[in-house]
Design an enzyme around this catalytic site. Sequence first.
Site, PDB file in Angstrom:
ATOM      1  N   ASP A   1       0.831  -1.190   0.000  1.00  0.00           N
ATOM      2  CA  ASP A   1       0.000   0.000   0.000  1.00  0.00           C
ATOM      3  C   ASP A   1       0.873   1.251   0.000  1.00  0.00           C
ATOM      4  OD1 ASP A   1      -2.231  -1.641   0.178  1.00  0.00           O
ATOM      5  OD2 ASP A   1      -2.316  -1.512   2.369  1.00  0.00           O
ATOM      6  N   LYS A   2       0.319   2.349  -0.449  1.00  0.00           N
ATOM      7  CA  LYS A   2       1.039   3.620  -0.491  1.00  0.00           C
ATOM      8  C   LYS A   2       1.676   3.950   0.855  1.00  0.00           C
ATOM      9  CE  LYS A   2       0.236   8.591  -1.054  1.00  0.00           C
ATOM     10  NZ  LYS A   2      -0.769   9.654  -1.353  1.00  0.00           N
TER      11      LYS A   2
END
Length: 300
Positions: free
Chosen positions: A132-133
């Site tokens: 994920d970011k």
Amino acid sequence: MLHKFVAEAGGGRLDNFLADAMEMSRSQVKKAVDDGRVTVNGKGEKAGYKLQEKDEIAFEEEAPYVLEAKYVPFDVLYEDEHLACIDKPYGLVVHPGAGREEETLVHGLLDRFDHLAQGSDPLRPGIVHRLDKDTSGVMVVAKTDEAYEALVEAFQERRVEKTYYAVCRGVIRQKGIIDTPIGRDPKNRIRMAAGVYPSKEALTEYTPVLAFRDSTLIRVALHTGRTHQIRVHMASVGHGLLGDPLYGAKNDREKALLLHSYRLAFSHPVTGEAVIAISKLPERMLAYIRKERGDRCTRF
């Protein structure tokens, strides 16, 4: 490419007309309207504009997205001619998506390495798996197609050891296993949820490392790789991760997600030799530990 149409009859909506004419969804047409790529009689109109007979509609296709190399800072933990293990920074998107970000890990990979595996998606060269970011830490990247195919298979067959560290709400004193399927949240499509239908098998094993006043640093062994798996599973048992904007508490005192991919271990897809890559805990997590330690901290 510019497409031109003339409305043969009035009364219909602009977005419906273009959706049929261009074989697109209404949401795609609306995006084109919002981007200024649609005109009626030479001027912009809203997607819900009611067409008049003989209205002249012009539709400009979006230019194809071209991936370009761009310097993006990240560390390389291991590299050979077939693959590389890299340390993904917090806040960096792995690959371009619908928003077509101009600075992703993929842009940096193209700048850093001479070649990457083509993979299954032209916007994701070399990408075998993703973080994920707001999750930092170690990832493996394929530089050859041979390595790509073998690594994808290894992840699918759960032959890759994945270890994370996270800080979650509440004090945890015993290790545990969460074996609850995960699927798309039917009430919020940007979230995932545990125990919904349809869903896929998900298995998470966690061990407490340090307990603080009202939180715990845990080590997590991820046995499957579902979207947001650690975040969803820990929230489902009342121990959501600190700094999590999707699954955390509304009054969360932490602004950055405290989740880190610490270690990957697997057999090299070509040589068969053991590959172990470790990314040390990032400063945002070390700062939290320093702040919470002292008399209130219990070591397991």
